[in-house]
Enzyme design. Structure first.
Site, PDB file in Angstrom:
ATOM      1  N   SER A  21       0.514  -1.463  -0.113  1.00  0.00           N
ATOM      2  CA  SER A  21      -0.028   0.364   0.147  1.00  0.00           C
ATOM      3  C   SER A  21       1.058   1.086   0.212  1.00  0.00           C
ATOM      4  O   SER A  21       0.777   1.842  -0.739  1.00  0.00           O
ATOM      5  CB  SER A  21      -1.000  -0.111   1.174  1.00  0.00           C
ATOM      6  OG  SER A  21      -0.277   0.062   2.570  1.00  0.00           O
ATOM      7  N   ARG A  73      22.920 -13.163   3.490  1.00  0.00           N
ATOM      8  CA  ARG A  73      22.108 -12.328   3.740  1.00  0.00           C
ATOM      9  C   ARG A  73      22.484 -11.068   2.608  1.00  0.00           C
ATOM     10  O   ARG A  73      22.080 -10.417   0.949  1.00  0.00           O
ATOM     11  CB  ARG A  73      22.369 -11.474   5.260  1.00  0.00           C
ATOM     12  CG  ARG A  73      21.337 -10.218   4.928  1.00  0.00           C
ATOM     13  CD  ARG A  73      20.961  -9.458   6.387  1.00  0.00           C
ATOM     14  NE  ARG A  73      20.743 -11.101   7.203  1.00  0.00           N
ATOM     15  CZ  ARG A  73      18.940 -10.604   6.986  1.00  0.00           C
ATOM     16  NH1 ARG A  73      18.167 -10.266   6.644  1.00  0.00           N
ATOM     17  NH2 ARG A  73      18.200 -11.958   8.404  1.00  0.00           N
ATOM     18  N   ARG A  99      13.039  -7.615   5.303  1.00  0.00           N
ATOM     19  CA  ARG A  99      14.269  -7.674   4.703  1.00  0.00           C
ATOM     20  C   ARG A  99      15.409  -6.620   6.095  1.00  0.00           C
ATOM     21  O   ARG A  99      14.967  -5.538   5.891  1.00  0.00           O
ATOM     22  CB  ARG A  99      14.890  -8.267   3.673  1.00  0.00           C
ATOM     23  CG  ARG A  99      14.474  -9.261   2.900  1.00  0.00           C
ATOM     24  CD  ARG A  99      13.873 -10.774   3.425  1.00  0.00           C
ATOM     25  NE  ARG A  99      15.833 -10.997   3.443  1.00  0.00           N
ATOM     26  CZ  ARG A  99      16.111 -11.674   3.527  1.00  0.00           C
ATOM     27  NH1 ARG A  99      15.420 -13.354   3.820  1.00  0.00           N
ATOM     28  NH2 ARG A  99      17.666 -11.988   3.264  1.00  0.00           N
ATOM     29  N   HIS A 117       8.173   3.312   8.942  1.00  0.00           N
ATOM     30  CA  HIS A 117       8.116   3.157  10.404  1.00  0.00           C
ATOM     31  C   HIS A 117       6.993   2.782  10.598  1.00  0.00           C
ATOM     32  O   HIS A 117       6.806   3.924  10.935  1.00  0.00           O
ATOM     33  CB  HIS A 117       9.616   2.760  11.029  1.00  0.00           C
ATOM     34  CG  HIS A 117       9.517   1.553  12.180  1.00  0.00           C
ATOM     35  ND1 HIS A 117       9.348   0.726  12.239  1.00  0.00           N
ATOM     36  CD2 HIS A 117       9.334   2.436  13.233  1.00  0.00           C
ATOM     37  CE1 HIS A 117       9.080  -0.112  13.389  1.00  0.00           C
ATOM     38  NE2 HIS A 117       8.835   0.920  13.974  1.00  0.00           N
ATOM     39  N   ASP A 153      15.692  -0.363  11.437  1.00  0.00           N
ATOM     40  CA  ASP A 153      14.839   1.263  12.924  1.00  0.00           C
ATOM     41  C   ASP A 153      15.528   2.279  13.317  1.00  0.00           C
ATOM     42  O   ASP A 153      14.796   2.707  13.707  1.00  0.00           O
ATOM     43  CB  ASP A 153      13.662   0.388  13.131  1.00  0.00           C
ATOM     44  CG  ASP A 153      12.648  -0.405  12.460  1.00  0.00           C
ATOM     45  OD1 ASP A 153      12.252  -1.412  13.160  1.00  0.00           O
ATOM     46  OD2 ASP A 153      12.926  -0.460  11.151  1.00  0.00           O
ATOM     47  N   GLU A 182       1.082   6.929   7.058  1.00  0.00           N
ATOM     48  CA  GLU A 182       2.098   7.023   6.059  1.00  0.00           C
ATOM     49  C   GLU A 182       1.846   7.003   4.734  1.00  0.00           C
ATOM     50  O   GLU A 182       2.875   7.200   3.606  1.00  0.00           O
ATOM     51  CB  GLU A 182       1.885   5.412   6.181  1.00  0.00           C
ATOM     52  CG  GLU A 182       2.714   4.805   7.634  1.00  0.00           C
ATOM     53  CD  GLU A 182       2.559   3.188   7.842  1.00  0.00           C
ATOM     54  OE1 GLU A 182       3.144   2.797   6.818  1.00  0.00           O
ATOM     55  OE2 GLU A 182       1.670   2.666   8.682  1.00  0.00           O
TER      56      GLU A 182
HETATM   57  C1  GRF Z   1       2.953  -0.872   6.645  1.00  0.00           C
HETATM   58  O1  GRF Z   1       2.480  -0.209   8.119  1.00  0.00           O
HETATM   59  C2  GRF Z   1       4.398  -0.466   7.797  1.00  0.00           C
HETATM   60  O2  GRF Z   1       4.724   1.083   7.697  1.00  0.00           O
HETATM   61  C3  GRF Z   1       4.724  -1.959   7.605  1.00  0.00           C
HETATM   62  O3  GRF Z   1       3.577  -2.616   6.623  1.00  0.00           O
HETATM   63  C4  GRF Z   1       3.005  -2.314   6.449  1.00  0.00           C
HETATM   64  C5  GRF Z   1       2.184  -2.303   5.756  1.00  0.00           C
HETATM   65  O4  GRF Z   1       3.042  -1.939   4.717  1.00  0.00           O
HETATM   66  N1  GRF Z   1       5.907  -1.820   7.075  1.00  0.00           N
HETATM   67  P1  GRF Z   1       2.461  -2.286   3.176  1.00  0.00           P
HETATM   68  O5  GRF Z   1       0.156  -1.600   2.801  1.00  0.00           O
HETATM   69  O6  GRF Z   1       3.162  -3.108   2.353  1.00  0.00           O
HETATM   70  O7  GRF Z   1       3.000  -0.265   2.614  1.00  0.00           O
END
Ligand code: GRF
Length: 229
Positions: A21, A73, A99, A117, A153, A182
């Site tokens: 999203s 990694r 990741r 975050h 973070d 966000e």
């Molecule tokens: C969101 O809260 C984001 O901050 C966290 O994962 C959740 C879903 O993010 N990292 P998205 O819909 O995949 O962008």
């Protein structure tokens, strides 16, 4: 009628693992002709990430680099890096990318990789931020866009948004309120970085901060609960 001369848009690659999203919000913002960045690549470490379909529907090139195919990694990160470089990416946005990046990768993209975050860093690093905030009874919660450093973070903060926590909030209602913000601050923060207005500077006290050139509007203070006596 002379066209306003816009500098070339910064080429952005987005890393996802899930619904995407935030990726979708960045893609939507970049549709504006005067947005200083263009989204040129979406890479997922999860083949089934629903965000991949959203990216394809928006006409953005996608790739899957499955972390399970790599021994270390850093090997995974090097494969992601190669794909980003091949696409001419200049700025990386992690958006729901679950990741932890290797020191090598964080070094390659120092000051050019952002993350969103779902908490007001440095509070609530890590996972389950909304549940932890509710359990602690905080009255104000929110989200942060920051520059990525090796430590999880942690990194210079570009932009934050604060939201009230309501007495009857659940993890879902609080998460939804934060997610709305966000989707607002990530595009705004990326624009500041892509336009060169936001720069990471060393502070005299030994810390780092992001300085934003030019006047930046600030919202009024958020007081929760608002006591109207
Ligand atoms: C969101 O809260 C984001 O901050 C966290 O994962 C959740 C879903 O993010 N990292 P998205 O819909 O995949 O962008």
């Amino acid at each position: 009628m002379t066209d306003r001369a816009f500098p070339p848009k910064k080429r952005v690659g987005i890393l996802i693992s899930g619904g995407g999203s935030n990726m979708a919000a960045l893609i939507a913002a970049a549709r504006s002709p005067d947005y200083p960045a263009e989204i040129v690549r979406v890479i997922s470490n999860k083949p089934a990430a629903q965000g991949l379909e959203k990216a394809r529907a928006a006409g953005v090139a996608t790739a899957v680099v499955d972390h399970r195919s790599f021994a270390t990694r850093e090997d995974f990160d090097r494969a992601v890096h190669a794909d980003l470089i091949a696409a001419g990416v200049e700025i990386v946005c992690m958006a729901g990318f679950m990741r932890i990046v290797s020191p090598w990768f964080a070094g390659q993209w120092r000051d050019r990789m952002l993350n969103i975050h779902p908490a007001l860093l440095p509070s609530y690093t890590g996972l389950h931020t909304h549940a932890r905030a509710l359990r602690d009874g905080v009255k104000i919660h929110g989200c942060t866009v920051h520059v990525v450093r090796v430590e999880l973070d942690v990194g210079p903060i570009i932009m934050q948004a604060a939201v009230p926590v309501l007495d009857d909030d659940t993890e879902a209602t609080l998460a939804a309120r934060v997610l709305t913000q966000e989707h607002r601050i990530y595009p705004a923060a990326l624009a500041l970085v892509a336009s060169g207005r936001a720069k990471v500077v060393a502070r005299p006290d030994g810390g780092e901060m992001v300085r934003v050139a030019g006047a930046s509007e600030t919202a009024a203070a958020l007081v929760v609960p608002m006591n109207r006596n």
